[in-house]
Scaffold this motif. Structure first.
Motif, short mmCIF file in Angstrom:
data_model
loop_
_atom_site.label_atom_id
_atom_site.label_comp_id
_atom_site.label_asym_id
_atom_site.label_seq_id
_atom_site.Cartn_x
_atom_site.Cartn_y
_atom_site.Cartn_z
N UNK A 1 0.89 -1.27 -0.04
CA UNK A 1 -0.05 0.02 -0.02
C UNK A 1 0.94 1.25 0.26
N UNK A 2 2.23 1.07 -0.07
CA UNK A 2 3.14 2.17 0.06
C UNK A 2 2.92 3.13 -1.39
N UNK A 3 2.77 4.32 -1.51
CA UNK A 3 2.48 4.96 -2.63
C UNK A 3 3.65 5.86 -2.96
N UNK A 4 4.79 5.71 -2.38
CA UNK A 4 6.04 6.59 -2.39
C UNK A 4 6.55 6.84 -3.92
N UNK A 5 6.73 5.70 -4.73
CA UNK A 5 6.91 5.63 -6.06
C UNK A 5 5.96 6.31 -6.95
N UNK A 6 4.83 5.82 -6.70
CA UNK A 6 3.81 6.34 -7.54
C UNK A 6 3.74 7.97 -7.38
N UNK A 7 3.93 8.52 -6.26
CA UNK A 7 3.87 9.82 -6.05
C UNK A 7 5.18 10.38 -6.86
N UNK A 8 6.24 9.89 -6.54
CA UNK A 8 7.42 10.63 -7.44
C UNK A 8 7.49 10.50 -8.75
N UNK A 9 6.55 9.49 -9.33
CA UNK A 9 6.34 9.66 -11.00
C UNK A 9 5.39 10.44 -11.20
#
Length: 296
Positions: free
Chosen positions: A101-109
């Motif tokens: 459920x981590x969104x870190x990479x999606x947010x970075x992109x």
């Protein structure tokens, strides 16, 4: 008089020091980049994209990540999967790392599309090679969502950076039916295919157009297979016991979706086959070869 001169010297030294301090405080950081100065050169785009590569690579002599296909049409394993035993397929209670459920990479992109791409659209970066790196980021977001699809199925589709506020975060957290997530992934891969080349700087160390065709084929086949083999269960949108909102699948037809994803798989596979030069098989026909028996 000497004392007065000494104080003038100290005062002048202090003013000089303050001047130097002001110059130092006005300097750009030496160990980091700032949003105001980044994304103005092709190298910035290339660096940002490659910093978000997170591909699993083989380690050691074993099957390693290739075991991910165990229990599928591709291969079987020497042991059974307990996910099909009643009561044995359970939700993980906590994660020390790798929380799906981590969104870190999606947010970075998503940040890249909000901040970096407008610089290209405004003409701040005019080198045509920059489009390849934009294609890489589309590929990376598609891969990130494919990982979520395989792990969680229904999943929120988030295409923008969100403020740290409860109301917009809750609204954006609504899970979308898995077929919509899969279609979103294919849309990102279509954008990637339009922008990527097969001869980027860095050669085989960079994502290519052929890699995007390959991933698109796999995503489409995965979703078509899932819908086919879980039809009539709570594991597909609108199935008996599916926990989603019926309004989100009012126009959903599982057979049409299966056909759509299978066709997408075929089209991507054909494009990849046509793009790759194969080596001619120079071996003799099978009738001329000696095939060892089990005893041999």
């Amino acid at each position: 008089m000497k004392a007065f001169g000494k104080y003038l010297f100290i005062l002048a030294g202090g003013l000089t020091t303050l001047s130097f301090c002001n110059d130092f405080l006005d300097m750009e950081p030496l160990d980091a980049v700032t949003p105001e100065t980044f994304f103005y050169s092709v190298s910035d785009y290339a660096a940002y994209a490659v910093a978000h590569y997170n591909f699993t690579t083989p380690s050691g002599w074993g099957a390693d990540f290739l075991r991910a296909d165990n229990g599928t049409d591709n291969q079987i394993s020497t042991s059974y999967s307990n996910q099909w035993l009643p009561g044995e397929w359970r939700t993980t209670e906590s994660y020390s790392s790798g929380d799906p459920w981590d969104f870190e990479q999606i947010r970075d992109l998503n940040y890249f599309f909000e901040v970096a791409v407008p610089h290209v659209e405004n003409g701040d970066v005019q080198d045509e090679t920059v489009y390849h790196y934009i294609g890489e980021v589309y590929f990376l977001r598609a891969k990130a969502y494919f990982d979520k699809l395989r792990t969680l199925g229904d999943f929120p589709i988030v295409t923008e950076t969100l403020p740290d506020e409860m109301e917009p975060l809750v609204a954006a957290s609504k899970r979308q039916p898995r077929h919509k997530v899969a279609r979103f992934i294919l849309e990102d891969l279509d954008r990637a295919i339009e922008l990527l080349t097969n001869n980027p700087d860095g050669g085989k160390n960079r994502i290519t157009q052929n890699a995007a065709y390959l991933l698109k084929s796999r995503v489409a086949l995965y979703e078509a297979s899932w819908l086919t083999y879980h039809k009539g269960t709570a594991m597909v949108p609108g199935g008996p016991g599916w926990p989603g909102d019926a309004a989100d699948v009012a126009d959903f037809n599982i057979d049409s979706e299966i056909s759509f994803f299978l066709q997408q798989c075929k089209d991507a596979s054909l494009a990849l086959v046509n793009a790759v030069e194969f080596t001619t098989n120079t071996a003799a026909v099978c009738e001329d070869e000696l095939v060892p028996t089990d005893d041999d």
